[in-house]
Enzyme design. Sequence first.
Site, PDB file in Angstrom:
ATOM      1  CD  GLU A  41      -0.680  -9.600   3.860  1.00 40.98           C
ATOM      2  OE1 GLU A  41      -1.820  -9.817   3.403  1.00 40.98           O
ATOM      3  OE2 GLU A  41      -0.421  -9.602   5.077  1.00 40.98           O
ATOM      4  CB  THR A  42       7.033 -10.472   1.859  1.00 39.04           C
ATOM      5  OG1 THR A  42       7.066 -11.632   2.692  1.00 39.04           O
ATOM      6  CG2 THR A  42       8.444  -9.898   1.739  1.00 39.04           C
TER       7      THR A  42
END
Length: 294
Positions: free
Chosen positions: A49-50
């Site tokens: 995830e970002t």
Amino acid sequence: MSAHTVRFKQVDVFTAVPFKGNPLAVIFDADDLDTAQMKAIARWTNLSETTFLVKATDPAADYRVRIFTTEGELPFAGHPTLGTAHALLASGYQPKVPGKLMQQCGAGLVELKALDGGAWAFAAPRARVTPLPADLYPALADALRTDAVDFSAPPCGMDNGAPWLVVRVNSAAACLAIEPDAAALAHIVEAVGTHGLAVYGPHPADGPATYEVRCLMVGGSLGIGEDPVTGSANAALAELLSAQQRRPGLAYTARQGTVLGRAGSVSVEYDDAAGKTWIGGSSVTIVDGTFRLP
């Protein structure tokens, strides 16, 4: 600051020791980025995830976050929630209420509170529960290649913004030993609307945690991928333990990432009076700098 750079941190979540948790990229000052740019950045960081910090639209929120995998946007995820809060606080942000944060995300408002030692916890969103049909139990055991599934705790799909099929096995050792059949498992997780499996088993009383947890993602070119440490799955597990009257007490701990050489540590606390379940852990900053944009 140049119009073509934004602040950036990469943090390790559910650990106080660098490289032992689950990494997260956090992009600050992201209001001028559109969805396509966010997707491109998330694909480039190539992490699970970002997150992108943008101005809150709800006056009750301290901040708003958009959460992206390499494939698309999520309404909620656990390790991005804790990691983003850590990055924001490390940048000097002062919460509206000391010791508390209110995150706005696709799933709505998520409350966070400070724990001892600099860790934080989030109040787990309620999950939509979909029991696995009993006629799939034999196929599940076959797909996991184990006879250790504890079907007295029925496996259930749990969707709190990130869907998981939660499965109990008899012991932490059995959890660590699982080597599933990816193709066979894909059909089973799809039956409850998920693409991932959260398997857990109890440690002995003198073990390193109450439970061992493994989160397996099914599909894609790799067949089976494993997440190092997973907040949403641990939140789902905590809710299912309560629903199935299998809580080990008002607080417990989970270890995750062992098979991957990580040492993720998740704390769970039930606050029955307030009707909240808190999922907590430490975070540590690994990279601190700026991110160049096209």
